[in-house]
Write a protein that holds these residues in place. Sequence first.
Motif: not given
Lengths: 254, 360
Positions: B73, B204-209, B211, B214-215
Amino acid sequence: MNHDDIIKQGTKVYSRPRLMDDRNMHYCPGCSHGVVHKLVSEVLDEMGLENDAIGVAPVGCAVFAYHYIDIDWIEAAHGRAPAVATAAKRLNPERMVFTYQGDGDLAAIGTAETIHAANRGENIVIIFINNGIYGMTGGQMAPTTLEGMKTATTPYGRRVDLNGYPLNITPLLAQLPGTCYVTRQSVHTAATTRKCKNALKKAFKASMEGRGTAVVEVVGTCSSGWKMSPADANKWMEQHMFEAYPPGDLKDTL
Amino acid sequence: MNEEVRLMKGNEAIAHAAIRYGVDGYFGYPITPQSEVLETLEAEMPWETTGMVVLQAESEVASINMVYGGAATGKAVMTSSSSPGVSLMQEGISYIAAAELPALIVNVMRGGPGLGTIHPSQSDYFQATKGGGHGDYHLIVLAPATVQEMADFVGLGFDLAFKYRTPAMILADGIVGQMMEKVVLPPVRQRRTPEQITEQCPWAATGKSGRGHRNVVTSLELDSAIMEKNNERFQRTYAEIERNEVRFQSYYTDDCDYLIVAFGSVARICLKSIEEARKQGIKIGLIRPITLWPFPYEAIAEVAKQVKGILVVELNAGQMIEDVRLAVSHEMPVYHFGRMGGIVPNPLEVLNAFKSHFNN
Ligand SMILES: Cc1ncc(C[n+]2csc(CCOP(=O)(O)OP(=O)(O)O)c2C)c(N)n1
Ligand code: SF4
């Protein structure tokens, strides 16, 4: 005739969930993973969690969950998803973090991580697909394989004296004070699928509210591993798997 | 807060430096001789001040996978352990390297193999520098010799890990972990904001918010052609690190006739031996590799041109000596002196070992 001729305005009653990618799945026909993926996609969309969700994929047939559901994903080592999710959630408490794990992943190699994450009451959702077998590696015995069940590593059937008892881990998790909601579902009929969807919703909501660990077990089929047609696999599941793993809520503090 | 001068153990210095650097999370499991890292963090309660997460995990397997999850993340996360615990972490470290995640792992080495001893050792050199886990990967390995370096290498380790998106390791021995020394703690930095993390770690996989796409953080690639390309990318990163990040310190090498190569606290013992030798008219120099990977091959080869022989001193049966021999291509005698099982030699023992090899 192509499918546009059949699916017209007024005749279309159902479509692919918005968060599900339009691509071929690697799952076998009749596999429960596909249905549960669909439910997860629908629930995340309906709850407005698309941008907040971080999924943790297992090692197992669902390893490629990240190819199908359009959210952020972390692919964990075999069995370690609850540890991965623990850190992802603690460091990003405003996010919705869930794991998606098979029975080998969750109840064999990852037993310690599963029990300790649940016992700490991590605010995560654990989705547990119990198909009684190791699907991905070609149908070997899982911790949840039933007594007498034939697998690649119990070719004459699981014997308790040789292989120990089937591990019924979900009631164990329900005993832990860290869990807020522990339920066992299935997705083999339209009615049970609807119930399972509601359970997922409830679990995601509890986790966002910081109520503790929510566990949704889905007793599923692995027609390839069980060497049955999808229809027979469903029947066999009802007759045998449900006896050892009866569907229903095991704990509900919500 | 500014720099602060304190007297403390190396393990404590790691904990304080981590809080001051703005580390986001620490995940660890007790094991001697490094438990003070977790103990100090729990006592300092940084979650109340900087917001740093500290968690005692159920095992080192869990710790390293928590590090994996946190690093995925985009957070600055670390763990520490000692030899048996670091062995347990190897699968996770390989995943972190393969998923190209920055992270810091501290190994305060004790004597092995097996449960071995709780006393100091350097016998995990091979494990740290030659891969450790499965697959073709490297860690950036920093070897502190002082409590000051224990503190400094936390920041350096994270800076390098984020620069190259690869895990870094502080490979300390039980001596530096346990001894107390004066240390200047670095100034306090703010932890990065979510916006800064998104900018620094767009993967980073921080939530797609915000962006739109997807990551996915994964080390899996079933298409061999793509997996080979991934490996080529890893190797390019390692080559760049080898070009840019070799660190070492030399002492008395201008006029030396012989060379000692030693790392960590043992290098300080060797320095005393060298000072004694110089009183007796024997000119020995010292090279102390600070990065064990990338290894200072060229620096050693350069000094080797002027010397008659090399002694490698380690708390093991002879591990770094293989890299020293590679550096000089067998063009001169390279001997080893080592103690094992947690025994630490004194300066005179090292000097006697030197004399026994070089007939002085
Ligand atoms: C450390 C490690 N051990 C073993 C494996 C091999 N492996 C991959 S998937 C799997 C079992 C998967 O079974 P399950 O978790 O039940 O999931 P399913 O495929 O049935 O959905 C195993 C043993 C691995 N990838 N990593
Ligand atoms: S092997 Fe079993 S679990 Fe895996 S995709 Fe096929 S049916 Fe599903």
